[in-house]
Scaffold this motif. Structure first.
Motif, short mmCIF file in Angstrom:
data_model
loop_
_atom_site.label_atom_id
_atom_site.label_comp_id
_atom_site.label_asym_id
_atom_site.label_seq_id
_atom_site.Cartn_x
_atom_site.Cartn_y
_atom_site.Cartn_z
N ILE A 18 45.21 59.71 20.35
CA ILE A 18 46.07 59.33 19.22
C ILE A 18 46.33 60.54 18.32
CG2 ILE A 18 46.17 57.94 17.12
CD1 ILE A 18 44.68 55.74 18.71
N ARG A 50 50.01 62.03 17.43
CA ARG A 50 50.45 62.25 16.04
C ARG A 50 50.83 63.72 15.84
NH1 ARG A 50 46.89 59.60 11.51
NH2 ARG A 50 48.84 60.03 10.40
N ASP A 87 54.49 58.49 14.49
CA ASP A 87 53.75 57.79 13.44
C ASP A 87 52.64 56.96 14.10
OD1 ASP A 87 54.91 55.46 14.50
OD2 ASP A 87 56.44 55.33 12.93
N GLU A 88 51.84 56.30 13.26
CA GLU A 88 50.67 55.57 13.78
C GLU A 88 51.07 54.48 14.76
OE1 GLU A 88 51.28 56.26 10.67
OE2 GLU A 88 49.51 57.20 9.73
N ARG A 89 52.18 53.79 14.49
CA ARG A 89 52.60 52.68 15.35
C ARG A 89 52.96 53.17 16.75
NH1 ARG A 89 57.54 50.01 16.51
NH2 ARG A 89 57.28 47.77 16.88
N ASP A 90 53.79 54.20 16.81
CA ASP A 90 54.18 54.71 18.12
C ASP A 90 53.02 55.41 18.82
OD1 ASP A 90 56.74 53.73 18.17
OD2 ASP A 90 57.66 55.55 17.37
N ALA A 128 49.95 54.53 18.66
CA ALA A 128 49.14 53.45 19.24
C ALA A 128 49.77 52.93 20.53
CB ALA A 128 48.99 52.32 18.23
N ARG A 129 51.10 52.75 20.52
CA ARG A 129 51.79 52.22 21.69
C ARG A 129 51.70 53.19 22.87
NH1 ARG A 129 57.42 51.96 20.44
NH2 ARG A 129 57.74 50.48 22.14
N TYR A 130 51.95 54.47 22.59
CA TYR A 130 51.95 55.44 23.68
C TYR A 130 50.53 55.73 24.16
CZ TYR A 130 56.80 56.03 22.23
OH TYR A 130 58.11 55.81 21.91
N ARG A 166 48.20 53.45 24.47
CA ARG A 166 47.91 52.39 25.43
C ARG A 166 48.61 52.64 26.75
NH1 ARG A 166 46.34 47.33 23.52
NH2 ARG A 166 46.26 46.85 25.75
N ARG A 217 61.73 48.09 20.16
CA ARG A 217 60.73 48.47 19.17
C ARG A 217 59.88 47.26 18.83
NH1 ARG A 217 60.29 53.85 18.14
NH2 ARG A 217 59.72 53.37 16.02
#
Length: 236
Positions: free
Chosen positions: A132, A136, A141-144, A146-148, A150, A236
């Motif tokens: 993560i 970054r 950002d934190e949301r993307d 987290a998604r990437y 995973r 998104r």
């Protein structure tokens, strides 16, 4: 005569049950899995190899599932051992993915057994933090991130555990599958499969190393393109 006050002796080659601890249980479980395959691991078998009743194991783990999570952590610990992130985000992710693959190939039966599990322990948290942070650093950002995270980790584990399953096959099956790329696919009739026939001579050269590096490169190219704004997510 036997002294009735003497402490009972442990069976030869096996530790007394009073010496049980989580690390010893996991060491023994790992040895069973690597020697005989995932299906051999049961609580009763663990008890036998530890020289104690299997219920003694349950004083240290809530059940077999918790043991599996401990083994999953062992796999990640192997990958993370000595790892130092690079100054740049992409080499960091490349190195970590290759380390994960190496761990799976070193312990193929363990990878088959635990690759789909979420260990929820310190090595897994450390790995997640590294990935993560790298994402970054790439600009997400934190949301993307987290998604990437995973997507990247699940894909690296999927490819690596698939390869581990191949490595765990008996030699005849494994060699037969590899030979097929050089034999049956080359014999595919070009009038029925023209594009396959054209590419067939190259299929055997796309070995496991090439497959992993190609998949990793495709993923990180997409991440890099999205970070640079050249590729927009469809949803998104």
């Amino acid at each position: 005569m036997t002294d009735p006050g003497a402490a009972p002796k442990a069976r030869r080659g096996r530790p007394p049950s009073t010496s049980l601890n989580q690390q010893l249980i996991l060491d023994t479980a790992l040895a069973i899995v690597e020697r005989e395959g995932p299906d051999a691991l049961t609580l009763r078998r663990l008890g036998t190899d530890l020289g104690t009743n299997h219920t003694a194991v349950l004083r240290h783990f809530a059940g077999k599932d918790e043991i599996l999570l401990g083994l999953a952590e062992r796999l990640i610990e192997h990958a993370m051992d000595g790892f130092v992130p690079d100054a740049a985000w992409r080499p960091t992710l490349e190195s970590l993915a290759r380390r994960l693959r190496a761990a799976c190939l070193t312990h193929p039966h363990l990878a088959i057994l635990t690759a789909t599990r979420v260990s929820r322990r310190s090595a897994a948290f450390q790995g997640a933090d590294v990935v993560i942070r790298a994402l970054r650093q790439a600009g997400f950002d934190e949301r993307d991130a987290a998604r990437y995270y995973r997507s990247l980790v699940d894909t690296a584990l999927a490819v690596s555990s698939y390869e581990a399953a191949t490595a765990a096959l008996d030699s005849a099956s494994r060699d037969g599958d590899r030979l097929a790329w050089r034999r049956e696919y080359l014999l595919a009739p070009p009038d029925r499969y023209p594009d396959l026939a054209a590419a067939a001579p190259h299929l055997a050269r796309a070995d496991e190393d090439d497959q992993f590096e190609t998949t990793l490169g495709l993923l990180l190219d997409a991440v890099e393109a999205r970070a640079a704004g050249r590729l927009t997510p469809r949803s998104r």
